[in-house]
Design an enzyme around this catalytic site. Structure first.
Site, PDB file in Angstrom:
ATOM      1  N   LYS A   1       0.857  -1.189   0.000  1.00 37.01           N
ATOM      2  CA  LYS A   1       0.000   0.000   0.000  1.00 37.01           C
ATOM      3  C   LYS A   1       0.890   1.234   0.000  1.00 37.01           C
ATOM      4  O   LYS A   1       1.909   1.268   0.696  1.00 37.01           O
ATOM      5  CB  LYS A   1      -0.896  -0.029   1.242  1.00 37.01           C
ATOM      6  CG  LYS A   1      -1.952   1.083   1.293  1.00 37.01           C
ATOM      7  CD  LYS A   1      -2.863   0.941   2.517  1.00 37.01           C
ATOM      8  CE  LYS A   1      -3.956   2.002   2.519  1.00 37.01           C
ATOM      9  NZ  LYS A   1      -4.870   1.876   3.680  1.00 37.01           N
TER      10      LYS A   1
ATOM     11  N   SER B   1      -9.908   2.226   2.559  1.00 36.50           N
ATOM     12  CA  SER B   1      -8.905   2.917   1.762  1.00 36.50           C
ATOM     13  C   SER B   1      -7.913   1.981   1.078  1.00 36.50           C
ATOM     14  O   SER B   1      -7.249   2.386   0.126  1.00 36.50           O
ATOM     15  CB  SER B   1      -8.131   3.890   2.652  1.00 36.50           C
ATOM     16  OG  SER B   1      -7.351   3.186   3.603  1.00 36.50           O
TER      17      SER B   1
ATOM     18  N   SER C   1     -10.504   0.074   6.853  1.00 38.24           N
ATOM     19  CA  SER C   1      -9.832   0.182   5.555  1.00 38.24           C
ATOM     20  C   SER C   1      -9.140  -1.085   5.071  1.00 38.24           C
ATOM     21  O   SER C   1      -8.654  -1.128   3.945  1.00 38.24           O
ATOM     22  CB  SER C   1      -8.799   1.313   5.589  1.00 38.24           C
ATOM     23  OG  SER C   1      -9.450   2.553   5.457  1.00 38.24           O
TER      24      SER C   1
END
Ligand SMILES: [Mg+2]
Ligand SMILES: [Zn+2]
Lengths: 492, 490, 95
Positions: A78, A158, A182
């Protein structure tokens, strides 16, 4: 030859060890898949040279019998994790040119164990969002589509790049972070497994901060076992993080297949929220049945302050964020938009560098901390947070081992479909996940089958602090009952 | 706070007396190797951004980890201020934007400081003793430094100081004059230096004061105060207060009102002026730093530090007065610095305390000051000075010769006893030799002999002559006795 | 506690984010919607509750006082939009 992008971490580990395929072949297969899946917008930066170099080194270590626990396993990261020499942006324009000279502890742990770095994955800007739509690189796309439809769906947020990449076979596993859901929400939207460990289990050092008291790193994978394998690597005490827990990391994989017989599973009645789709409600029932069939005892429990969790979250998280994001000021790194004086430089830089959602949250956070409002909002929210945690403590004190809830109120929705939704409506995505962050508990999202539209649906298991093992054991039981989901690869 | 004003502190205005009310916030740099929340060096004067870690520059994802020594230093200081030590304290973020503040917030302690109420006893030159209340002491990060003269139109930012630990020590508004304020800072600095928790080096900015000044008619409630920021010398503190009090009195006597504001002292112009840029609405949005947990320790930790605390100036002063029979003034002078007090005690050990104090204060200090030395660089050691005092006590040398001997030891070094021997400085106590010298003087000055019988004070002239003829080595008492006997003076 | 446009501007300035005249009404509405949403917390009695100060019951760890970091000014300024001689450079800051 088997499709190397459809195997699990555990299978890859075995295949590499048996020399059925090389780390280089495995990595190349993923690089090719990434190349073919650009339309998913899962990666914001691919690092093929680094990946192949890592794979070559892994092959050498495998040959020398010096393989680490993740030797040769290709991983996506990420873009919230700082990676040394590799651009790290948090998917924000304000960091679009930022190249850290340091490596986050979580990713450093992966490389220490032999994992191969494929590149950086898309996410909501500064992890603020539930649909990956706030990313300055545009939204990531869910590999899943509604039956008979080509409408692009969100892969959640997210950690939308992480979930999309894992579901699409663009990496064997991905790092992710979870502040209000998330990891678990994108996992549920893409038929993948996501673990948000206990607060303090993984170091936050080197991970771009959103809300310090809620942020926790974890992973998204295709199976529960894979999550257990990766978590063991990324977890652990880090003296550089004052909130990191100094306790040994168990062999999580050993919990896979452990009997769940006699475990007491709580079903919180307050999670039967208004507007919960009958489909999700049925899924929840089914999950409880599966666990009962596996020998667990299912009881109703009460978490009376659940309904306030989202409101508390939307005070605490923006407040911390407003302060955490003050460092993006155009002085030491990142983008600078000049002004006639320093105040104007700050205002111009931050106006141009941050997107709408980030600005909105900074403003709300600034407001609730400002003079005259601090007690009414922030202090009050932290008090209710204490009550939320006490709810969980009471349930666990009554002998409950884990709690079962739906992961999300709905399946994945279309990209842009909620463009006109109010912020509050968007925030409801986190309704089942956010209490877990409030209390710092571990949460696991497991796919539990497809809904009426042919989209994956997920269940969430919430555990006692630092008892991720029970979650893995229960998650495995659900996975066994529900079966694994494989997204159709329509893009290639 | 409403005790009657000491009359010597009142300022005469055009319309009557005024009283100054002063409170201070002292920022004292904690003596430590590394910073409060990072492992970067606190050393002074590094190259730009050299003593800076990723944490100090607030890179994304960086986190604070507290320095145990800074915690201990704050507790030691609290103990030295006889203050409440809080076993649980909390670090807050003070949010504001400034180029020398990389995080966009300063980590400080707002609601729950590590040290609570205490006091500092200050003895003034006029003999008065005041007790200054300490409201609190908290730990916080220092900011970086902006350099404004390297480029026109630009400021250069160096973060070497960013994150260095500071103790902010907040006094109550218990001070009533610039003299009291200066004496308070001096005393506080002495205590910090004794404790070893801050070196008190004001030239390096390691101790600086925010001075809150207001004026009022004696007995009336507190007036509106102005805060003079970052004054970095004790002399300037006094000058800033004097200027500011007169400014405020002038405004009030003209029928005006004081604006509560932050001001800057300009030493070059000896004036204070408003810091307009800092005036903009302060809204620091304090909240507990979520990257840190509350700071906790147990009473045993505090007790352990208390047990290791050095003797502090107040106690040392009392002891010097009782143990060595010193005057309060001499004791004050000697305890002002720990190494002077230690030096004195080494000199005084096994000797007459008053004589030791006299030699240390009058001879040694005078000479050290003149030559720009300190006790730690003194060319005359405590053992050497003690040796000189011993020689006087044993009547081997006279006080006058002792001063000559001090000069020799100062410039050439050596064992005083050996020097006396080698250079023939020994006092002549042999009565025969003295008698011979006396006889010679008497024989050579019949007129004076006549006069001294009528005017006995002339004896001094005879003593001087005999000393001269013996090269100063004759024992003055013996010379006196022999002269009196031979001249028939009682 | 509804937020007006003046407050939006004040908050935006505190947060050092430039807002345009067109943005202000939208922001005001959005902020008010969020504040309306969180107003539900008013119904909870928290008079006897301590605010959460640490997510988990842990003590603050303290590190040893040794120099372990720093000494890499080039790395510190490597990403800076403007730097000179290892200083960060900003428009003149006046006191
Ligand atoms: Mg102050
Ligand atoms: Zn301060």
């Amino acid at each position: 030859m088997t499709d190397l992008t459809r195997i699990t971490v555990a299978q890859a580990r075995d295949g590499l060890k048996a020399r059925t395929f090389s780390a280089t072949e495995l990595t190349q297969a993923h690089l090719d898949a990434i190349e073919a899946a650009k339309s998913l917008n899962a990666y914001v930066l691919v690092t093929p040279e680094k990946a192949l170099e890592g794979a070559k080194a892994a092959d050498a270590r495998l040959a020398a019998g010096e393989a680490g626990p993740l030797e040769g396993i290709p991983i996506g990261v990420k873009d919230l994790f700082a990676t040394e020499g590799v651009r790290t942006t948090a998917c924000s324009r304000i960091l679009e040119n930022f190249v850290p000279s340091y490596e986050s502890t979580v990713t450093a742990n992966l490389w220490r164990d032999g994992a191969v770095h494929l590149g950086k994955l898309n996410n909501d800007e500064f992890a603020m969002g539930s649909a990956n739509e706030t990313s300055c690189f545009g939204p990531s796309v869910n590999p899943w589509r509604r039956t008979g439809s080509e409408v692009p769906l969100t892969s959640g947020g997210s950690s939308g790049g992480s979930s999309a990449a894992v579901a699409a076979g663009l990496c064997l596993g991905a790092t992710a972070t979870d502040t209000g859901g998330s990891i678990r929400q994108p996992a549920a939207f893409t038929g993948t497994v996501g673990i948000k460990p206990t607060y303090g289990r993984c170091s936050r050092w080197g991970t771009v901060a959103f809300a310090s008291s809620l942020d926790q790193a974890g992973v998204i994978t295709r199976t529960v076992r894979d999550s257990a394998i990766l978590l063991r690597s990324i977890a652990g005490f880090d003296p550089k993080d004052s909130t990191s827990a100094d306790r040994p990391v168990p062999d999580y994989e050993a919990a896979i297949g452990r009997s769940v017989k006699g475990l007491k599973i709580g079903i919180p009645k307050e999670y039967r929220v208004e507007g919960l789709s009958p489909e999700i409600d049925a899924l929840w029932q089914r999950g409880a049945d599966w666990l009962r069939d596996a020998g667990a005892e299912v009881v109703e429990v009460s978490l009376p302050h659940t309904s306030y969790a989202l409101a508390v979250y939307y005070i605490v998280a923006p407040a911390e964020a407003s302060s955490n994001l003050a460092r993006y000021d155009g002085v030491r790194y990142g983008v600078r938009v000049p002004g006639k004086d320093i105040a104007e430089l700050y205002e111009n830089t931050r106006a141009a560098g941050f997107g709408r959602e980030v600005k909105r949250r900074i403003l709300i956070g600034t407001y609730v901390l400002s003079a005259g409002y601090y007690d009414a909002y922030y202090v009050k929210a932290q008090k209710i947070r204490t009550l939320i945690r006490q709810d969980f403590e009471n349930v666990y004190a009554s002998g409950v081992d884990a709690i079962l809830t739906p992961a999300t109120p709905t399946p994945a929705f279309g990209i842009g479909e909620k463009a006109n939704a109010s912020p509050v409506e968007m925030y409801l995505n986190d309704v089942f996940t956010v209490t877990v962050n409030m209390a710092g508990l571990p949460g696991l999202a497991v796919p539990a089958g497809l809904g009426a539209e042919g989209l994956p649906l997920g269940l969430q298991l919430i555990g006692r602090p630092f008892d991720e093992e029970t979650l893995f054991a229960l998650g495995e039981a659900i996975e066994q009952a529900a079966g694994r989901l494989d997204a159709p690869r329509w893009w290639s | 706070m409403n005790a009657p004003a000491a009359t010597q502190n009142l300022i005469k205005g055009a319309t009557g007396d005024w009283e100054i009310v002063i409170g201070m916030e002292i920022h004292a740099q904690v003596s430590s190797q590394s910073k409060l929340f990072s492992g970067a060096s606190t050393a002074f004067g590094g190259a730009p951004n050299d003593h800076v870690s990723l944490v100090d520059a607030a890179f994304p994802g960086m986190l604070p980890v507290i320095n145990a020594e800074c915690v201990a230093q704050a507790v030691r200081t609290g103990l030295g201020l006889k203050a409440q030590i809080n076993l649980k304290s909390v670090f807050d973020r003070k949010n504001y934007f400034y180029p020398d503040l990389p995080q966009g917030y300063q980590i400080s302690q707002f609601k729950h400081p590590i040290v609570g109420e205490g006091e500092v006893i200050v003895d003034l030159l006029d003999g008065r003793r005041i007790v200054v209340g300490i409201e609190r002491l908290h730990l916080e990060q220092d900011a970086g430094k902006s350099v404004h003269d390297l480029s026109p139109g630009e400021s250069y930012v160096d973060l070497n100081r960013s994150g260095v630990a500071l103790m902010e020590i907040v006094s109550r508004p218990d001070l009533r004059s610039s003299e009291e304020a200066k004496a308070y800072v001096t005393k506080l600095r002495t205590i910090l230096r004794y404790l070893g928790t801050c070196d008190g080096d004001m030239d390096k900015g390691n101790l600086r004061a925010d001075v809150n000044v207001s004026v009022r008619r004696p007995g009336e409630p507190l007036g509106t105060r102005c805060e003079i920021k970052n004054v970095n010398s004790i002399r300037f503190i006094g000058q800033a207060i004097e200027y500011e009090a007169r400014r405020q009195i002038g405004i009030l006597e003209d029928g005006g009102a004081i604006d509560q504001e932050t001001r800057l002292y300009d030493a070059g112009k000896n004036e204070t002026r408003s810091m307009r840029s800092k005036e903009e609405a302060h809204d620091y949005r304090y909240f507990p730093d979520p990257d840190l947990l509350p700071l906790t320790f147990d009473q045993a930790f505090v007790d352990g530090l208390a047990a290791e605390l050095p003797e502090l100036p107040d106690a040392k002063k009392e002891r010097f007065i009782t143990q060595y029979g010193l005057s309060a003034y001499d004791a004050d002078v000697l305890v002002a610095e720990r190494d002077t007090a230690d030096f004195f005690e080494e000199v005084a050990r096994g000797r007459d305390g008053k004589a030791a104090a006299n030699w240390v204060i009058n001879e040694l200090f005078g000479r050290l000051n003149k030559e720009g030395h300190t006790v730690s660089t003194s060319p005359v050691s405590a053992a050497q000075l003690g040796g000189i005092i011993d020689l006087i006590g044993e009547k081997v040398i006279s006080g006058k010769i002792a001063k000559d001997l001090f000069e020799i030891v100062w410039s050439e070094g050596g064992d005083p006893r050996v020097l006396v021997e080698e250079r023939g400085l020994k006092q002549v106590t042999d009565t025969g030799a003295i008698e011979a010298a006396v006889d010679a003087i008497i024989a050579g000055n019949p007129d004076k002999v006549e006069q001294v019988k009528l005017k006995p004070t002339l004896l001094g002239w005879f003593v001087g002559q005999v000393m001269k003829s013996t090269g100063g080595k004759a024992n003055p008492q013996a010379v006196n006795d022999v002269l009196k006997a031979k001249l028939g003076i009682e | 506690m509804a937020v007006d446009e003046k407050t939006v501007r004040r908050i935006a300035h505190l947060a050092r984010i430039r807002v345009t005249d067109e943005e202000v009404p939208h922001l005001r509405n959005e902020l008010n919607a969020i504040l309306d949403f969180v107003a539900q917390l008013d119904e909870v009695d928290v008079s006897a509750v301590e605010p959460m100060t640490s997510v988990l019951p842990m003590e603050l760890r303290q590190r040893e006082d040794v120099v372990t970091d720093g000494g890499y000014a080039e790395r510190i300024v490597a990403n800076a939009p403007q730097s000179d001689d290892n200083y960060f450079v900003v428009p003149k800051v006046v006191e």
